[in-house]
Motif scaffolding. Structure first.
Motif, PDB file in Angstrom:
ATOM      1  N   ALA A  73      24.103  63.200  49.581  1.00 22.76           N
ATOM      2  CA  ALA A  73      25.195  62.506  50.284  1.00 22.76           C
ATOM      3  C   ALA A  73      25.707  63.347  51.442  1.00 22.76           C
ATOM      4  O   ALA A  73      26.034  64.520  51.274  1.00 22.76           O
ATOM      5  CB  ALA A  73      26.329  62.209  49.308  1.00 22.76           C
ATOM      6  N   ALA A  74      25.770  62.747  52.598  1.00 21.49           N
ATOM      7  CA  ALA A  74      26.264  63.464  53.780  1.00 21.49           C
ATOM      8  C   ALA A  74      26.458  62.465  54.907  1.00 21.49           C
ATOM      9  O   ALA A  74      25.897  61.368  54.897  1.00 21.49           O
ATOM     10  CB  ALA A  74      25.255  64.532  54.216  1.00 21.49           C
TER      11      ALA A  74
ATOM     12  N   THR B  65      32.967  65.153  54.338  1.00 18.11           N
ATOM     13  CA  THR B  65      31.923  64.796  53.370  1.00 18.11           C
ATOM     14  C   THR B  65      30.967  65.961  53.116  1.00 18.11           C
ATOM     15  O   THR B  65      30.658  66.291  51.975  1.00 18.11           O
ATOM     16  CB  THR B  65      31.148  63.560  53.850  1.00 18.11           C
ATOM     17  OG1 THR B  65      31.996  62.420  53.696  1.00 18.11           O
ATOM     18  CG2 THR B  65      29.882  63.347  53.043  1.00 18.11           C
ATOM     19  N   ASP B  66      30.483  66.586  54.185  1.00 18.21           N
ATOM     20  CA  ASP B  66      29.397  67.557  54.012  1.00 18.21           C
ATOM     21  C   ASP B  66      29.889  68.855  53.367  1.00 18.21           C
ATOM     22  O   ASP B  66      29.183  69.439  52.536  1.00 18.21           O
ATOM     23  CB  ASP B  66      28.704  67.834  55.364  1.00 18.21           C
ATOM     24  CG  ASP B  66      28.126  66.558  55.985  1.00 18.21           C
ATOM     25  OD1 ASP B  66      28.343  65.474  55.412  1.00 18.21           O
ATOM     26  OD2 ASP B  66      27.481  66.624  57.037  1.00 18.21           O
ATOM     27  N   VAL B  67      31.112  69.298  53.719  1.00 15.37           N
ATOM     28  CA  VAL B  67      31.611  70.557  53.148  1.00 15.37           C
ATOM     29  C   VAL B  67      32.492  70.287  51.926  1.00 15.37           C
ATOM     30  O   VAL B  67      32.201  70.763  50.820  1.00 15.37           O
ATOM     31  CB  VAL B  67      32.386  71.386  54.206  1.00 15.37           C
ATOM     32  CG1 VAL B  67      32.821  72.713  53.599  1.00 15.37           C
ATOM     33  CG2 VAL B  67      31.524  71.624  55.439  1.00 15.37           C
ATOM     34  N   GLU B  68      33.547  69.485  52.107  1.00 14.39           N
ATOM     35  CA  GLU B  68      34.472  69.253  50.983  1.00 14.39           C
ATOM     36  C   GLU B  68      33.770  68.497  49.847  1.00 14.39           C
ATOM     37  O   GLU B  68      33.992  68.777  48.665  1.00 14.39           O
ATOM     38  CB  GLU B  68      35.693  68.465  51.479  1.00 14.39           C
ATOM     39  CG  GLU B  68      36.797  68.385  50.452  1.00 14.39           C
ATOM     40  CD  GLU B  68      37.919  67.443  50.893  1.00 14.39           C
ATOM     41  OE1 GLU B  68      38.144  67.304  52.107  1.00 14.39           O
ATOM     42  OE2 GLU B  68      38.535  66.838  50.004  1.00 14.39           O
ATOM     43  N   GLY B  69      32.917  67.555  50.209  1.00 14.91           N
ATOM     44  CA  GLY B  69      32.178  66.798  49.187  1.00 14.91           C
ATOM     45  C   GLY B  69      31.261  67.715  48.381  1.00 14.91           C
ATOM     46  O   GLY B  69      31.180  67.621  47.153  1.00 14.91           O
TER      47      GLY B  69
ATOM     48  N   ILE C 160      20.617  69.541  49.194  1.00 12.16           N
ATOM     49  CA  ILE C 160      19.673  69.115  50.235  1.00 12.16           C
ATOM     50  C   ILE C 160      20.272  69.524  51.580  1.00 12.16           C
ATOM     51  O   ILE C 160      21.109  68.809  52.148  1.00 12.16           O
ATOM     52  CB  ILE C 160      19.449  67.575  50.206  1.00 12.16           C
ATOM     53  CG1 ILE C 160      19.284  67.033  48.785  1.00 12.16           C
ATOM     54  CG2 ILE C 160      18.281  67.201  51.119  1.00 12.16           C
ATOM     55  CD1 ILE C 160      18.085  67.499  48.024  1.00 12.16           C
ATOM     56  N   SER C 161      19.857  70.684  52.071  1.00 14.78           N
ATOM     57  CA  SER C 161      20.316  71.144  53.380  1.00 14.78           C
ATOM     58  C   SER C 161      19.322  70.633  54.435  1.00 14.78           C
ATOM     59  O   SER C 161      18.615  69.639  54.179  1.00 14.78           O
ATOM     60  CB  SER C 161      20.445  72.668  53.367  1.00 14.78           C
ATOM     61  OG  SER C 161      21.073  73.132  54.520  1.00 14.78           O
ATOM     62  N   THR C 162      19.237  71.253  55.549  1.00 15.00           N
ATOM     63  CA  THR C 162      18.398  70.731  56.637  1.00 15.00           C
ATOM     64  C   THR C 162      17.953  71.868  57.551  1.00 15.00           C
ATOM     65  O   THR C 162      18.646  72.897  57.657  1.00 15.00           O
ATOM     66  CB  THR C 162      19.180  69.687  57.466  1.00 15.00           C
ATOM     67  OG1 THR C 162      18.540  69.477  58.717  1.00 15.00           O
ATOM     68  CG2 THR C 162      20.602  70.144  57.764  1.00 15.00           C
ATOM     69  N   ASP C 163      16.849  71.657  58.257  1.00 12.86           N
ATOM     70  CA  ASP C 163      16.410  72.689  59.219  1.00 12.86           C
ATOM     71  C   ASP C 163      17.343  72.755  60.429  1.00 12.86           C
ATOM     72  O   ASP C 163      17.278  73.706  61.218  1.00 12.86           O
ATOM     73  CB  ASP C 163      14.958  72.460  59.657  1.00 12.86           C
ATOM     74  CG  ASP C 163      14.742  71.202  60.483  1.00 12.86           C
ATOM     75  OD1 ASP C 163      15.680  70.379  60.597  1.00 12.86           O
ATOM     76  OD2 ASP C 163      13.631  71.034  61.026  1.00 12.86           O
ATOM     77  N   GLU C 164      18.243  71.755  60.564  1.00 13.89           N
ATOM     78  CA  GLU C 164      19.223  71.793  61.658  1.00 13.89           C
ATOM     79  C   GLU C 164      20.099  73.040  61.578  1.00 13.89           C
ATOM     80  O   GLU C 164      20.670  73.470  62.575  1.00 13.89           O
ATOM     81  CB  GLU C 164      20.125  70.556  61.601  1.00 13.89           C
ATOM     82  CG  GLU C 164      19.428  69.240  61.891  1.00 13.89           C
ATOM     83  CD  GLU C 164      19.484  68.852  63.357  1.00 13.89           C
ATOM     84  OE1 GLU C 164      20.196  69.506  64.118  1.00 13.89           O
ATOM     85  OE2 GLU C 164      18.788  67.884  63.717  1.00 13.89           O
ATOM     86  N   VAL C 165      20.241  73.614  60.359  1.00 14.94           N
ATOM     87  CA  VAL C 165      21.137  74.777  60.220  1.00 14.94           C
ATOM     88  C   VAL C 165      20.629  75.988  61.016  1.00 14.94           C
ATOM     89  O   VAL C 165      21.405  76.865  61.364  1.00 14.94           O
ATOM     90  CB  VAL C 165      21.350  75.187  58.735  1.00 14.94           C
ATOM     91  CG1 VAL C 165      21.978  74.063  57.951  1.00 14.94           C
ATOM     92  CG2 VAL C 165      20.057  75.671  58.089  1.00 14.94           C
TER      93      VAL C 165
ATOM     94  N   LYS D 250      26.613  71.128  57.671  1.00 18.31           N
ATOM     95  CA  LYS D 250      25.547  71.307  56.665  1.00 18.31           C
ATOM     96  C   LYS D 250      25.339  72.800  56.371  1.00 18.31           C
ATOM     97  O   LYS D 250      25.052  73.180  55.230  1.00 18.31           O
ATOM     98  CB  LYS D 250      24.233  70.673  57.162  1.00 18.31           C
ATOM     99  CG  LYS D 250      24.232  69.163  57.218  1.00 18.31           C
ATOM    100  CD  LYS D 250      24.331  68.491  55.849  1.00 18.31           C
ATOM    101  CE  LYS D 250      23.102  68.711  55.002  1.00 18.31           C
ATOM    102  NZ  LYS D 250      23.186  67.921  53.738  1.00 18.31           N
ATOM    103  N   ALA D 251      25.477  73.638  57.399  1.00 11.91           N
ATOM    104  CA  ALA D 251      25.326  75.089  57.177  1.00 11.91           C
ATOM    105  C   ALA D 251      26.438  75.587  56.258  1.00 11.91           C
ATOM    106  O   ALA D 251      26.206  76.429  55.373  1.00 11.91           O
ATOM    107  CB  ALA D 251      25.352  75.833  58.514  1.00 11.91           C
ATOM    108  N   GLY D 252      27.661  75.054  56.443  1.00  5.06           N
ATOM    109  CA  GLY D 252      28.773  75.433  55.564  1.00  5.06           C
ATOM    110  C   GLY D 252      28.469  75.057  54.122  1.00  5.06           C
ATOM    111  O   GLY D 252      28.658  75.860  53.196  1.00  5.06           O
ATOM    112  N   ALA D 253      27.966  73.839  53.913  1.00  2.08           N
ATOM    113  CA  ALA D 253      27.646  73.377  52.559  1.00  2.08           C
ATOM    114  C   ALA D 253      26.508  74.199  51.958  1.00  2.08           C
ATOM    115  O   ALA D 253      26.521  74.547  50.772  1.00  2.08           O
ATOM    116  CB  ALA D 253      27.255  71.899  52.610  1.00  2.08           C
TER     117      ALA D 253
END
Ligand SMILES: NC(=O)c1ccc[n+]([C@@H]2O[C@H](COP(=O)([O-])OP(=O)(O)OC[C@H]3O[C@@H](n4cnc5c(N)ncnc54)[C@H](O)[C@@H]3O)[C@@H](O)[C@H]2O)c1
Length: 346
Positions: A84-85, A102-106, A125-130, A160-163
């Motif tokens: 979820a993001a 959503t991405d960090v607090e969630g 589920i992170s991403t290469d965007e980080v 997403k990097a924070g999460a």
């Protein structure tokens, strides 16, 4: 004796989450799924039609930031996969706040619930965007390694990097069995058509222009969504000592520029090259995303099964033969999507 395993799949009504639910339930009769999804503009209950009547499937509509709902959804689950993001870079430029929420607090809410319940595995589920641009520390362009610094360039990538790091901290601090995955760009069925490939496909099917950012030279590393799902299944069932506290890149080493993708889709549909329209570049546009997935291949023996050429042709065919799905999405009056689809006509 095999044991039943129940996975909480957050964001399971979205593009990758729904594909994961389909393939996961097909993988073993001992698997059960609880989907928790808020059904934002990107969530679509119809994406789960193929499993709706399966007694091993349960759907809960709710927000991953809501602890009470999360607790209820996670009860009895051994595995958690957090898909979820808020996911669209362009939207994050206009409305960064919803991404932080959503991405960090969630993710924080899910981690706290997982800690309280003592789950067996939590895949973030992170991403290469980080990583930001794929490059070595000296600035030389090369695929990103798991050990590279995180230099996110958009509010989406930064949230997403924070999460990603928050999830890792729950392993380092509390010993929560967390695995972080960073996948490259996915393509395949059920993707909301604001993203590059389905946007090009839907516009080409309707003889509308394909908006190509800048000169169309920015590149991405493309992976079929079902290869991403098989990598996640591999990680989910691997011995804990190989995955807990680890980061795994997921990618199939298939880099293409935006312009190459636009041309390939027009070729598949036998449409004229004149449909390509160059539009002003995206703010903070990352030149190159690509990941080195050697660690996943060598440690866990995973291999992608889909080649881009055939996978793209099959994806185009899916959108062509699922016009009811496309029409349903287009009828939702999402002004951001309407603008994206009409970008090249302005
Ligand atoms: N699409 C890609 O190429 C790609 C690549 C690497 C990683 N990822 C990551 O994979 C995950 C899934 O991406 P996707 O492309 O399927 O996204 P998507 O936008 O298609 O789906 C996101 C889903 O999350 C749900 N959601 C959003 N906010 C929520 C909330 N507060 N509570 C509960 N549900 C909520 C939406 O309703 C939707 O169903 C994301 O975490 C994304 O960062 C995507």
């Amino acid at each position: 004796m095999t044991q039943t395993k129940t996975a909480l799949v957050t964001g399971g009504a979205g593009f990758i989450g729904s594909n994961f639910v389909h393939s996961f339930l097909a993988a073993s009769p001992d698997y059960q799924v609880v989907v928790l999804d808020k059904l934002t503009y990107a969530g679509n209950e119809r994406n789960l039609d193929p499993v709706r009547d399966d007694p091993r499937f349960r759907f809960i509509q709710g927000d991953i930031c809501d602890r009470a709902t999360v607790d209820r959804a996670m009860e009895g689950c051994q595995w958690v996969l957090n898909f979820a993001a808020e996911t669209h870079v362009d939207r994050s430029i206009v409305d960064p706040g919803s991404f932080v929420r959503t991405d960090v607090e969630g993710t924080y809410t899910l981690l706290e619930a997982a800690r309280a319940q003592g789950v067996e595995r939590f895949i973030q589920i992170s991403t290469d965007e980080v990583y930001g641009n794929a490059e070595a520390p000296d600035g030389t362009s090369r695929p990103s390694l798991e050990t590279d610094a995180l230099k996110p360039l958009s509010p989406y990538a930064a949230s997403k990097a924070g999460a990603d790091r928050l999830a890792f901290s729950y392993w380092a601090t509390y010993g929560l069995p967390v695995v972080v995955t960073r996948c490259s760009n996915n393509y395949g069925p059920y993707q909301y058509p604001e993203k590059q490939l389905p946007l090009f496909i839907v516009n080409a099917l309707h003889d509308r222009p394909l908006p190509v950012y800048g000169q169309g030279t920015n590149t991405r590393d493309w992976i079929h969504v079902l290869d991403h799902c098989s990598a996640l299944e591999t990680i989910l069932t691997a011995p804990g000592e190989l995955v807990h506290g680890e980061v795994y890149n997921i990618g199939s080493n298939d880099e293409r520029s935006i312009l190459e993708n636009a041309r390939a889709i027009l070729d598949i549909l036998d449409k004229p090259g004149e449909l390509i329209r160059f539009v002003p570049d995206r703010l903070g546009h990352v030149r190159r995303h690509a990941v080195d997935a050697t660690k996943l291949r060598e440690r866990l023996g995973w291999q992608p099964q889909h080649r881009f050429e055939t996978g793209l042709a099959e994806t185009v065919e899916w959108y062509r033969t699922h016009s009811d799905w496309v029409d349903y999405v287009l009828q939702r009056q999402d002004s951001f999507l309407s603008n994206a689809l009409a970008l090249a006509e302005k």
